[in-house]
Structures are given as structure tokens and as C-alpha cells.
Design a protein around this motif. Structure first.
Motif, mmCIF file in Angstrom:
data_model
loop_
_atom_site.group_PDB
_atom_site.id
_atom_site.type_symbol
_atom_site.label_atom_id
_atom_site.label_comp_id
_atom_site.label_asym_id
_atom_site.label_seq_id
_atom_site.Cartn_x
_atom_site.Cartn_y
_atom_site.Cartn_z
ATOM 1 N N HIS A 191 0.784 -1.240 0.000
ATOM 2 C CA HIS A 191 0.000 0.000 0.000
ATOM 3 C C HIS A 191 0.819 1.296 0.000
ATOM 4 O O HIS A 191 0.257 2.366 -0.297
ATOM 5 N N LEU A 192 2.098 1.227 0.348
ATOM 6 C CA LEU A 192 2.879 2.460 0.462
ATOM 7 C C LEU A 192 4.056 2.532 -0.499
ATOM 8 O O LEU A 192 4.250 3.541 -1.182
ATOM 9 N N ASP A 193 4.856 1.472 -0.515
ATOM 10 C CA ASP A 193 6.114 1.515 -1.254
ATOM 11 C C ASP A 193 6.518 0.085 -1.616
ATOM 12 O O ASP A 193 7.015 -0.651 -0.762
ATOM 13 N N PRO A 194 6.315 -0.319 -2.872
ATOM 14 C CA PRO A 194 6.614 -1.707 -3.259
ATOM 15 C C PRO A 194 8.100 -2.049 -3.185
ATOM 16 O O PRO A 194 8.455 -3.234 -3.139
ATOM 17 N N ASP A 195 8.962 -1.038 -3.146
ATOM 18 C CA ASP A 195 10.405 -1.284 -3.117
ATOM 19 C C ASP A 195 11.000 -1.225 -1.707
ATOM 20 O O ASP A 195 12.195 -1.452 -1.526
ATOM 21 N N TRP A 196 10.155 -0.901 -0.727
ATOM 22 C CA TRP A 196 10.658 -0.755 0.646
ATOM 23 C C TRP A 196 11.073 -2.099 1.220
ATOM 24 O O TRP A 196 10.402 -3.119 1.034
ATOM 25 N N LEU A 197 12.200 -2.080 1.946
ATOM 26 C CA LEU A 197 12.653 -3.250 2.688
ATOM 27 C C LEU A 197 12.909 -2.854 4.138
ATOM 28 O O LEU A 197 13.432 -1.763 4.401
ATOM 29 N N PRO A 198 12.563 -3.693 5.090
ATOM 30 C CA PRO A 198 12.910 -3.381 6.474
ATOM 31 C C PRO A 198 14.417 -3.456 6.662
ATOM 32 O O PRO A 198 15.127 -4.120 5.907
ATOM 33 N N ILE A 199 14.921 -2.774 7.643
ATOM 34 C CA ILE A 199 16.350 -2.787 7.925
ATOM 35 C C ILE A 199 16.810 -4.181 8.338
ATOM 36 O O ILE A 199 17.903 -4.624 7.996
ATOM 37 N N LEU A 200 15.965 -4.879 9.086
ATOM 38 C CA LEU A 200 16.217 -6.281 9.423
ATOM 39 C C LEU A 200 15.254 -7.162 8.629
ATOM 40 O O LEU A 200 14.151 -6.740 8.329
ATOM 41 N N GLN A 201 15.685 -8.366 8.342
ATOM 42 C CA GLN A 201 14.768 -9.269 7.645
ATOM 43 C C GLN A 201 13.654 -9.707 8.584
ATOM 44 O O GLN A 201 13.881 -10.049 9.739
ATOM 45 N N THR A 202 12.429 -9.676 8.101
ATOM 46 C CA THR A 202 11.272 -10.069 8.899
ATOM 47 C C THR A 202 11.322 -11.567 9.187
ATOM 48 O O THR A 202 11.426 -12.374 8.264
ATOM 49 N N PRO A 203 11.233 -11.965 10.454
ATOM 50 C CA PRO A 203 11.257 -13.394 10.779
ATOM 51 C C PRO A 203 9.944 -14.086 10.416
ATOM 52 O O PRO A 203 8.899 -13.421 10.281
ATOM 53 N N PRO A 204 9.946 -15.402 10.257
ATOM 54 C CA PRO A 204 8.808 -16.118 9.683
ATOM 55 C C PRO A 204 7.739 -16.562 10.681
ATOM 56 O O PRO A 204 7.544 -17.763 10.933
ATOM 57 N N PHE A 205 7.017 -15.601 11.228
ATOM 58 C CA PHE A 205 5.867 -15.907 12.079
ATOM 59 C C PHE A 205 5.074 -14.620 12.294
ATOM 60 O O PHE A 205 5.583 -13.519 12.036
ATOM 61 N N PRO A 206 3.828 -14.717 12.758
ATOM 62 C CA PRO A 206 2.982 -13.530 12.904
ATOM 63 C C PRO A 206 3.578 -12.466 13.824
ATOM 64 O O PRO A 206 4.480 -12.732 14.624
ATOM 65 N N GLU A 207 3.027 -11.259 13.723
ATOM 66 C CA GLU A 207 3.644 -10.068 14.291
ATOM 67 C C GLU A 207 3.427 -9.877 15.786
ATOM 68 O O GLU A 207 4.358 -9.489 16.498
ATOM 69 N N TYR A 208 2.243 -10.124 16.276
ATOM 70 C CA TYR A 208 1.859 -9.675 17.627
ATOM 71 C C TYR A 208 1.822 -10.840 18.612
ATOM 72 O O TYR A 208 1.164 -11.837 18.335
ATOM 73 N N THR A 209 2.477 -10.734 19.736
ATOM 74 C CA THR A 209 3.345 -9.660 20.205
ATOM 75 C C THR A 209 4.798 -9.901 19.767
ATOM 76 O O THR A 209 5.109 -10.954 19.214
ATOM 77 N N SER A 210 5.658 -8.945 20.054
ATOM 78 C CA SER A 210 7.063 -9.053 19.690
ATOM 79 C C SER A 210 7.769 -10.074 20.582
ATOM 80 O O SER A 210 7.798 -9.935 21.803
ATOM 81 N N GLY A 211 8.343 -11.111 19.942
ATOM 82 C CA GLY A 211 9.044 -12.133 20.713
ATOM 83 C C GLY A 211 10.209 -11.573 21.504
ATOM 84 O O GLY A 211 10.433 -11.942 22.659
ATOM 85 N N HIS A 212 10.990 -10.665 20.892
ATOM 86 C CA HIS A 212 12.096 -10.042 21.607
ATOM 87 C C HIS A 212 11.601 -9.303 22.846
ATOM 88 O O HIS A 212 12.240 -9.346 23.901
ATOM 89 N N SER A 213 10.483 -8.617 22.722
ATOM 90 C CA SER A 213 9.962 -7.835 23.840
ATOM 91 C C SER A 213 9.510 -8.744 24.982
ATOM 92 O O SER A 213 9.817 -8.495 26.155
ATOM 93 N N VAL A 214 8.794 -9.800 24.636
ATOM 94 C CA VAL A 214 8.292 -10.718 25.663
ATOM 95 C C VAL A 214 9.448 -11.422 26.357
ATOM 96 O O VAL A 214 9.540 -11.454 27.593
ATOM 97 N N VAL A 215 10.351 -11.987 25.579
ATOM 98 C CA VAL A 215 11.476 -12.739 26.149
ATOM 99 C C VAL A 215 12.406 -11.819 26.940
ATOM 100 O O VAL A 215 12.861 -12.171 28.040
ATOM 101 N N SER A 216 12.665 -10.630 26.415
ATOM 102 C CA SER A 216 13.541 -9.692 27.121
ATOM 103 C C SER A 216 12.897 -9.208 28.413
ATOM 104 O O SER A 216 13.581 -9.048 29.434
#
Length: 445
Positions: free
Chosen positions: A340-365
Motif C-alpha cells: 500500500h505504500l512503497d513496493p520497493d521498501w525493505l525493512p532494515i532487518l529481515q522479517t522473521p517467519p511468524f505472525p507479528e503480535y506480540t514481539s518475541g524479543h519484547s516478551v522474552v527480554s
């Protein structure tokens, strides 16, 4: 007469050999041996490419085995029997045999770790080296400790094998809902299936259930301007674009890289070259346990206590987080931004292969930092060199909680999580951590 002289000759040889042999000496185990065993498990996890939830399981069971052995001789270490799910008392050491329990604990740790990995031969390299040294020092003491360690390993394995892990290996893959625009879809470049969709079926350790700390629902999905969800989506995009403008030396880039902890990928974005991440987020926090234990000159019992209690918090945090991930099944920012915004956009980190909510790093940390604070105290300053082997510099923190907050926000900088997943994930993780702390005696008194 000749026979007598021959007998005297044989006796003189036996005496000479026996007098030259080294007398048996007590086998002393240092905390560094436990650190070496944990480090070897990390190394093998990198090689075998364990997913973050599975990696947490590989850490926790060997730690519990070592802990339960040492709890027999250390007053500050109360047995976990009755405190974690379905664990019965381990076989007690025979007091008449004067078993070296610290030696038995490290043997049990290595043997159980070996049963949880694929590349067993890599663990055997460490074992063979240590076993050879211990046999040379005092083979009877080593053999007695090893026999007992194996009894405990068998006991823990029987308990471990009932945690539903084996059953989840045969459960169906996660089905992607392509009709609902809010639902998670596999992301580039590999478009992997969602990993561990049945992890909420793994038996918890201290939590009553996987859903005990179910987080507040994420903002309602909407792409309308002005909606809360749209604002969070735009924040991911805008923050990413702003970071990119700052260039390679951006503090946000450094933070994102430092906490990436994605065992599946290496990433290049334009002229930004990102280190291949090796360890899982749980493994990073296990590395922090080692740092804190060394900084406090913790003895063997204190070191094993810290590893065990923190790994329990991490393991339950993954079960709690994954329960929510596949319940909410929320689409990742990368997918929506490309659509919907930018077909060429890439995240700075590669998106890991599972749903978004909640953040695993946040929960584990959140969970790990809460456990570590209970063990070592608040405002515990430390230099985190966990990522140095992977080409990243040391980062310094004034407390475990501040490190957790940085780990959480790194997911926004990396372009892979919305704000709600980060904030609510930290709350969820700290709830898990506080529950573990309240049910387990964390600190040596």
C-alpha cells in the motif's frame, strides 16, 4: 633360588611403576566449566539452526537437571519439585558413596544437552576432553559421579518427553488465510512457513497455562488514515526512512543489528551490510547470564541457579508469546508497506517467519530481565559482549531492564514490529517474569 629372584624382580617393577603413577586428586569443578558447556550448546544451535522457541527448550532442561543435583547440597537452592509442572523428585545421591555433586551436575548438563541437539558429535568433543582430564585425575570419583548423573538424566528425560514437543512435530503446518487482509502472510525473501504454530501446546514450566498472561488486543486493523493501526504502520515506515537517511553510523542501526538475533538470515539493504545473525533472542539473554555471573564471581551453585531460573523464565515467555502470535495472527509491516505504500521498501532487518503480535524479543527480554534483576539486583551495570563473536561491538547497559527496553525498541528500528507489539510485549514478558520470580526462590540469601 632363580624363582625367588624372579619374584623379587617383578615386585620391584610393580613398585617402580606404582611409585611413578600420579596419586588420585579430587576433581574440582569451576563455574567456567558450566559456561563452556552452555557456550558449546550455543555453538551447536547456530550450526543446527534451531528456531528461537526450540532453542529455549534446549537450554532449560539441562539447566534444571544440573540444578536439581546441586540442590541436594546447597541450602539456598530449593528443589524445583512441586514448583514447576509435573517434575517429580530426582533420584537422591547415595551418601555412602561420597558423590561429587558438582561433577555429576556438569556431566548431566552435557549429556542431556547432547540428547536435545542434532550434531551430537560436536558436544562429544567437549565431553571427551573433560572426561579424559577427570579420569586422569581421579577415575573412581569420575565414574561414580557419571553413574549418578546418568540416573538423573534418565529421570529428567522421562519428564521432558511428556511436554508435548514430540507430538507437535507431527501436527499440521500453519494455514495462511489469504482472504483476510489483517492476517499474517509469509514474507520475503524466502517466504517461509510460520514456524512453531503449535508451541502453545508445549507444557509450561511455572505458568498455569500458555494463555495466563494474554496481552491486550492490538489496535483494530484499519488502513484508514487517522486510525490507530494506520498510525502505527506509518510510524514503522517513517522511522525506517529517517534511519536510512542517517547512514551507516546511526545509533538506531547499531541497536537493530545488535538485537537482531535471527538464526535464519543475513541481510543487505542498499549500502548497509548487516552481520549474519547467529543466536536466538533467548540465547542472547543466556549470554547475559554468563556476563552477570562472571562479574559477581558467582560460584558453581550460584551460576547454575542463575542459568536455570532465567532459562525457565525464557522458556515460559516463548510459550506465552507464541500463544498470542498464532491467536492474533497479525500481518507484518513489511507486507502492508509493500502492498500500500512503497513496493520497493525493505525493512532494515529481515522479517522473521511468524505472525507479528506480540514481539518475541519484547516478551522474552521482559521475562529474562525481570528474572535477572531478581537474582542480581536492580541497577546492575554490565558490558554486553554477547554479539562480539558475530562481528558486533560491545554495548553497555546500566540495568537489565534498560537492556530489555532497548531490545524491544530495536524491533521498531529494524522495521519488523508495530509499536503495540513492542510495548504490550514488554508488559507480557514482565508479567511472565514476575510470576516466575514469585514462584521460585531466585536470589541466594
Amino acid at each position: 633360588m632363580k624363582r625367588f629372584k624372579h619374584y623379587i624382580y617383578i615386585l620391584s617393577i610393580v613398585f617402580a611403576v606404582s611409585s611413578c603413577s600420579k596419586p588420585a586428586e579430587p576433581i574440582v569443578i569451576s563455574p567456567e566449566v558450566f559456561h563452556a558447556s552452555v557456550d558449546k550448546v550455543m555453538e551447536i544451535q547456530i550450526h543446527d539452526i534451531f528456531s528461537p522457541p526450540v532453542a529455549s527448550r534446549v537450554f532449560v532442561y539441562p539447566n534444571i537437571a544440573a540444578y536439581e543435583i546441586l540442590a541436594q547440597k546447597t541450602q539456598e537452592m530449593e528443589s524445583l519439585e512441586g514448583k514447576i509442572k509435573e517434575l517429580s523428585a530426582i533420584p537422591l545421591a547415595d551418601s555412602s558413596k561420597d558423590i561429587n555433586l558438582e561433577l555429576a551436575a556438569i556431566i548431566a548438563h552435557m549429556e542431556l544437552s547432547k540428547s536435545l541437539i542434532f550434531s551430537e558429535e560436536k558436544m562429544e568433543v567437549l565431553q571427551d576432553s573433560l572426561y579424559s582430564d577427570w579420569k586422569e585425575k581421579n577415575e573412581p570419583e569420575f565414574n561414580t559421579a557419571k553413574t549418578y548423573a546418568f540416573e538423573v538424566v534418565d529421570h529428567i528425560k522421562q519428564w521432558m518427553d511428556k511436554d508435548n514437543y514430540n507430538q507437535t512435530r507431527t501436527m499440521p503446518k500453519f494455514t495462511v488465510d489469504t482472504d483476510d487482509p489483517s492476517r499474517w502472510q509469509p514474507t520475503p525473501p524466502s517466504y517461509m512457513d510460520g514456524i512453531e504454530p503449535h508451541w502453545n501446546k508445549i507444557r509450561t514450566f511455572v505458568l498455569d497455562s500458555a494463555a495466563q498472561f494474554k496481552p491486550t488486543k492490538h489496535p483494530e486493523f484499519s488502513l484508514e488514515e487517522g486510525s490507530k493501526f494506520h498510525e502505527e504502520l506509518m510510524e514503522v515506515y517513517d522511522v525506517s526512512m529517517e534511519i536510512t537517511k542517517k547512514g551507516d553510523d546511526s545509533e538506531e542501526i547499531e541497536i537493530a543489528q545488535f538485537w537482531d538475533c535471527n538464526p535464519f538470515v543475513s541481510v543487505t539493504r542498499g549500502h548497509f551490510m548487516f552481520a549474519t545473525k547467529k543466536i536466538s533472542p533467548g540465547a542472547h539473554w543466556i549470554g547475559i547470564v554468563k556476563i552477570a555471573s562472571r562479574n559477581t564471581n558467582s560460584n558453581v551453585a550460584q551460576t547454575v541457579n542463575a542459568y536455570t531460573k532465567t532459562s525457565i523464565a525464557i522458556a515460559d515467555a516463548f510459550i506465552s508469546c507464541w500463544d498470542e502470535k498464532y491467536r492474533s495472527n497479525l500481518i507484518r509491516p513489511e507486507t502492508l508497506i509493500n502492498q500500500h505504500l512503497d513496493p520497493d521498501w525493505l525493512p532494515i532487518l529481515q522479517t522473521p517467519p511468524f505472525p507479528e503480535y506480540t514481539s518475541g524479543h519484547s516478551v522474552v527480554s521482559g521475562a529474562a530481565s525481570t528474572a535477572l534483576t531478581a537474582i542480581f539486583g536492580d541497577n546492575f551495570a554490565f558490558d554486553d559482549d554477547t554479539e562480539v563473536p558475530y562481528g558486533l561491538p560491545v554495548r553497555s547497559f546500566k540495568s537489565f531492564n534498560l537492556a530489555a527496553e532497548e531490545a524491544a525498541v530495536s524491533r521498531l528500528y529494524g522495521g519488523i514490529h508495530y509499536r503495540a507489539a513492542i510495548d504490550e510485549g514488554l508488559i507480557q514478558g514482565r508479567n511472565v517474569g514476575n510470576f516466575v520470580v514469585s514462584n521460585l526462590k531466585m536470589k541466594f540469601e
